[in-house]
Design a protein around this motif. Sequence first.
Motif, PDB file in Angstrom:
ATOM      1  N   GLY A 385      -5.005  24.245 -30.445  1.00  0.00           N
ATOM      2  CA  GLY A 385      -6.192  24.629 -29.689  1.00  0.00           C
ATOM      3  C   GLY A 385      -7.180  23.492 -29.549  1.00  0.00           C
ATOM      4  O   GLY A 385      -7.791  23.308 -28.483  1.00  0.00           O
ATOM      5  N   GLN A 386      -7.336  22.701 -30.608  1.00  0.00           N
ATOM      6  CA  GLN A 386      -8.227  21.540 -30.510  1.00  0.00           C
ATOM      7  C   GLN A 386      -7.727  20.550 -29.468  1.00  0.00           C
ATOM      8  O   GLN A 386      -8.514  20.007 -28.688  1.00  0.00           O
ATOM      9  CB  GLN A 386      -8.338  20.869 -31.880  1.00  0.00           C
ATOM     10  N   GLY A 387      -6.408  20.312 -29.453  1.00  0.00           N
ATOM     11  CA  GLY A 387      -5.855  19.393 -28.455  1.00  0.00           C
ATOM     12  C   GLY A 387      -6.065  19.899 -27.039  1.00  0.00           C
ATOM     13  O   GLY A 387      -6.412  19.125 -26.134  1.00  0.00           O
ATOM     14  N   VAL A 388      -5.879  21.199 -26.813  1.00  0.00           N
ATOM     15  CA  VAL A 388      -6.068  21.774 -25.476  1.00  0.00           C
ATOM     16  C   VAL A 388      -7.526  21.654 -25.050  1.00  0.00           C
ATOM     17  O   VAL A 388      -7.832  21.319 -23.893  1.00  0.00           O
ATOM     18  CB  VAL A 388      -5.603  23.242 -25.464  1.00  0.00           C
ATOM     19  N   LEU A 389      -8.451  21.920 -25.969  1.00  0.00           N
ATOM     20  CA  LEU A 389      -9.873  21.811 -25.638  1.00  0.00           C
ATOM     21  C   LEU A 389     -10.262  20.372 -25.297  1.00  0.00           C
ATOM     22  O   LEU A 389     -11.037  20.141 -24.357  1.00  0.00           O
ATOM     23  CB  LEU A 389     -10.718  22.314 -26.813  1.00  0.00           C
ATOM     24  N   VAL A 390      -9.726  19.413 -26.029  1.00  0.00           N
ATOM     25  CA  VAL A 390     -10.040  18.011 -25.746  1.00  0.00           C
ATOM     26  C   VAL A 390      -9.491  17.603 -24.386  1.00  0.00           C
ATOM     27  O   VAL A 390     -10.161  16.895 -23.612  1.00  0.00           O
ATOM     28  CB  VAL A 390      -9.489  17.108 -26.866  1.00  0.00           C
ATOM     29  N   VAL A 391      -8.287  18.035 -24.054  1.00  0.00           N
ATOM     30  CA  VAL A 391      -7.711  17.711 -22.746  1.00  0.00           C
ATOM     31  C   VAL A 391      -8.544  18.341 -21.622  1.00  0.00           C
ATOM     32  O   VAL A 391      -8.824  17.705 -20.596  1.00  0.00           O
ATOM     33  CB  VAL A 391      -6.247  18.166 -22.674  1.00  0.00           C
ATOM     34  N   ALA A 392      -8.937  19.610 -21.807  1.00  0.00           N
ATOM     35  CA  ALA A 392      -9.773  20.260 -20.801  1.00  0.00           C
ATOM     36  C   ALA A 392     -11.114  19.535 -20.659  1.00  0.00           C
ATOM     37  O   ALA A 392     -11.636  19.373 -19.547  1.00  0.00           O
ATOM     38  CB  ALA A 392      -9.999  21.720 -21.181  1.00  0.00           C
ATOM     39  N   LEU A 393     -11.674  19.089 -21.780  1.00  0.00           N
ATOM     40  CA  LEU A 393     -12.922  18.337 -21.739  1.00  0.00           C
ATOM     41  C   LEU A 393     -12.751  17.031 -20.970  1.00  0.00           C
ATOM     42  O   LEU A 393     -13.638  16.624 -20.200  1.00  0.00           O
ATOM     43  CB  LEU A 393     -13.383  18.056 -23.168  1.00  0.00           C
ATOM     44  N   ALA A 394     -11.603  16.385 -21.137  1.00  0.00           N
ATOM     45  CA  ALA A 394     -11.339  15.139 -20.409  1.00  0.00           C
ATOM     46  C   ALA A 394     -11.247  15.393 -18.909  1.00  0.00           C
ATOM     47  O   ALA A 394     -11.729  14.581 -18.108  1.00  0.00           O
ATOM     48  CB  ALA A 394     -10.049  14.509 -20.920  1.00  0.00           C
ATOM     49  N   VAL A 395     -10.653  16.498 -18.510  1.00  0.00           N
ATOM     50  CA  VAL A 395     -10.544  16.827 -17.083  1.00  0.00           C
ATOM     51  C   VAL A 395     -11.937  17.030 -16.478  1.00  0.00           C
ATOM     52  O   VAL A 395     -12.252  16.515 -15.398  1.00  0.00           O
ATOM     53  CB  VAL A 395      -9.668  18.073 -16.890  1.00  0.00           C
ATOM     54  N   VAL A 396     -12.785  17.772 -17.176  1.00  0.00           N
ATOM     55  CA  VAL A 396     -14.147  18.021 -16.670  1.00  0.00           C
ATOM     56  C   VAL A 396     -14.935  16.716 -16.620  1.00  0.00           C
ATOM     57  O   VAL A 396     -15.638  16.439 -15.629  1.00  0.00           O
ATOM     58  CB  VAL A 396     -14.853  19.058 -17.558  1.00  0.00           C
ATOM     59  N   ALA A 397     -14.844  15.895 -17.675  1.00  0.00           N
ATOM     60  CA  ALA A 397     -15.591  14.637 -17.700  1.00  0.00           C
ATOM     61  C   ALA A 397     -15.139  13.701 -16.588  1.00  0.00           C
ATOM     62  O   ALA A 397     -15.971  13.036 -15.949  1.00  0.00           O
ATOM     63  CB  ALA A 397     -15.420  13.963 -19.068  1.00  0.00           C
ATOM     64  N   LEU A 398     -13.841  13.640 -16.342  1.00  0.00           N
ATOM     65  CA  LEU A 398     -13.347  12.764 -15.278  1.00  0.00           C
ATOM     66  C   LEU A 398     -13.821  13.234 -13.911  1.00  0.00           C
ATOM     67  O   LEU A 398     -14.161  12.419 -13.037  1.00  0.00           O
ATOM     68  CB  LEU A 398     -11.821  12.715 -15.330  1.00  0.00           C
ATOM     69  N   GLY A 399     -13.893  14.551 -13.711  1.00  0.00           N
ATOM     70  CA  GLY A 399     -14.410  15.073 -12.457  1.00  0.00           C
ATOM     71  C   GLY A 399     -15.879  14.735 -12.252  1.00  0.00           C
ATOM     72  O   GLY A 399     -16.299  14.398 -11.137  1.00  0.00           O
ATOM     73  N   LEU A 400     -16.674  14.796 -13.318  1.00  0.00           N
ATOM     74  CA  LEU A 400     -18.083  14.417 -13.211  1.00  0.00           C
ATOM     75  C   LEU A 400     -18.233  12.933 -12.915  1.00  0.00           C
ATOM     76  O   LEU A 400     -19.082  12.527 -12.113  1.00  0.00           O
ATOM     77  CB  LEU A 400     -18.804  14.763 -14.515  1.00  0.00           C
TER      78      LEU A 400
END
Length: 809
Positions: A385-400
């Motif tokens: 779950g931590q890995g999935v959250l970090v990957v999702a966070l990376a997707v949002v940050a890259l979009g910003l």
Amino acid sequence: MAPATPPPSPSPPATEPPQHTGTALELLVHGVGGATPQEMLDDPRTVRVTGDTTAAVYRRTEDAHGEKHPERYRDEPVAEAYCWSGLTSGNGSRALWLLLLPFMVVNLAHWMRPTATGRTRAVRLYGVLVRLVALSLTVLLTAAACEVALDLLAWQCAGADACAERRSWLGFLSERQGGWWSQPGRRLALAAVVPAALVGLLWYLSNRTWSAYESQRPLDGEDFAEDEFFGAAVDHGPDAEDDPRPPVPVRPALGRPGFWYGRRLVARLRAAHTAAGFLTVAAAVAGAAARYDRGTEGPVPRSIGAAVEGGIALCALVVVWVVCRRGRSERTRDTRLDGALISYLPGSALVLFGLAVLYASWSRPDWQSSGALPVETAFRFLTLGQGVLVVALAVVALGLYRRIPEPRTVLYGLGGPAVAMLACALGGVMTGGVAQRVADWLDGPGTPGMGRSSDIAGPPVLLSWQASVIPVLLLLLLVPVLVLVVRTARTARRLGPVIEAEYAPEPSDEGRTRRIARIRAAAALTDSAPWIVGVVSTATLLLGAGAVAGSWYSDQVPGRAADGSGPLLESFADAAQSTGSWLIGFGVILFVAGGRRAYKDASARRTIGILWDVGTFWPRAAHPFAPPCYAERAVPDLASRMSAWTSTTPRGRLVISGHSQGSVLAASAVWQLPDATRPRVALLTYGSPLERLYGRWFPAYFGPGPLLGLHRSVHCWRNLWRATDPIGGPVRICADPDPSVDRGPLKDPLAYGRTTKLPLPEPILGHSDYQADPAFADARADLLAELGPQVPRQAEARTQKGTSGRSSG
């Protein structure tokens, strides 16, 4: 007849040079590591002007009433020193903050999001994901405490006769004794007190620091509407509409009234994380008992276990909802508190914990403990779950980042996800290291998990897999480290001729040149830190995923999983497992030893305080158990002092002078000043990480837009920097027709070789002693001259014919 002498032309009325009226004040703010008032003011006699023993403003004794005698301070301003080191490296109990390092790191990830304009939903999603990662760290810490107390001690060691005999203090829990505590459920219920006490301790520390830091109300002031912060450009000259520069917020984020007042959010998060900790312990205790009841026809009705587990699950959903529901409120100073939530959520979780303990303590005569508690799946899902959250966070940050791609932002906007991954890795190392060291200690000569003379099964195999990837990670890091070493050496060689040209025509000295070049090249390594962090985070994510897959596929520790795969692979797996186990244990020992030394030694505590000076500048927006934010006290202190002094000194001028981290505090305080105060305040920064570190890692708050807004809002600003400084650097602001803020790079050392005036070699100062450079006094004098007010000693002459009549000032 002699010609008449022409009348003399009228001479302009004699005037004296303009003079400043009112006293000038220099407010000094020290950097990391702290400094005493005597050191800052260069005088052993000081007096406290305002403040307390934690943070205060001091003056020289002779300057205590300088405003009453402005004639004494025509050449230099009255000096004041704001000392804030007590906020981070005060009493010995703060050495325990080392154990909160993962929480501090994940809190930094919240503030590292890229600049965003008009992306409210994406910004909120970014904050939600970081808060969920922070919540997982609390669950991980509590689960590790449960693993040690419940599984290794109460279940495995107390249930194995050989282990219990070696640990006499566990004798009353041994099944051989046949006492009241010998039943597995009761042993688990008793051992659950340890992780529950840990959660209670974290709640107590967070509540205590919350009262001392977050509850300190900043200056009173007006509240601002949301559109005053985003999308509104500051007019700057007649061609403002055609200005190609990015729009600057009228009042940047750090200038919002509620930015340094996170009282409500920290209270909400503290309630949620405390409840999550108690629920984790309750789930571990009740889950073991319910699992036994479902498998046998025992004396305890299955419905009781189902009801307890259902209540835990329902309360856990409420915790997740609370964490996701609300983030920071910065537009206004939110003085409200969610009283019912703060009181009932942790209380409900504590009640469920009590019910789980009572349920597990129910007599089950036929229940016997063997092997290990089935917690392997829980650790795997938590890590996954931590890995999935970090990957999702990376997707949002890259979009910003792609919406506003600022070139100086580290890792293309992925700095926050990378740091969040490091926080998870730190949490895994600390928790896994404790579990493995305790298992080795309990098992004596055996090796838990290897089946070779082992009395206990040991911790979950995932922890062994995670430890085994540490040597692999260190081997991978050798490549970028070697690249940096080679690049630094080449840079130093290229700098040699440049340095000799700077100090020409002094005769060259090869040794002196080489030393200066090495220091300059090493100082430039700071700019390479983001890529090291990126490599470590990416490798950690991939190796962590491999560890989860390996443990899930084999269900054995790496040394056993590699059996039969060939001598080379078997040897590598055994070496990685043993080396990783000792490395992770050694890391935990270093943490404990460092905390113990800092608790007893004030100098060691000051060294650890440097880490907190950098890491705890930001408010606790993601994790309430992180060390408290000292800036929530320091920034209002500075803003209050500047506003109070300018209001009581009508024609006075003020220069706030910040070194290193003190420059960040000074800039933040200037942002908080009322509009009427800023024209009388100048900003002097030196050795400042404002752009080099904060601007690159925290672009939404110290990026080009906010720094340009600060330059336009403050009356005048100078920034001094050196090429030998590994921390400070230029702020890279040049707003035409205004002059550049930066002054540098300053010469360091001031003299290349020995001279009759300087017969001994001058030191290379690097990040320290900026006041020793004559450029410091010159910059301060320039700022005071620009501030004004200036009035002539004699009345102004009439405007001459043909002039425009406009003031040149």
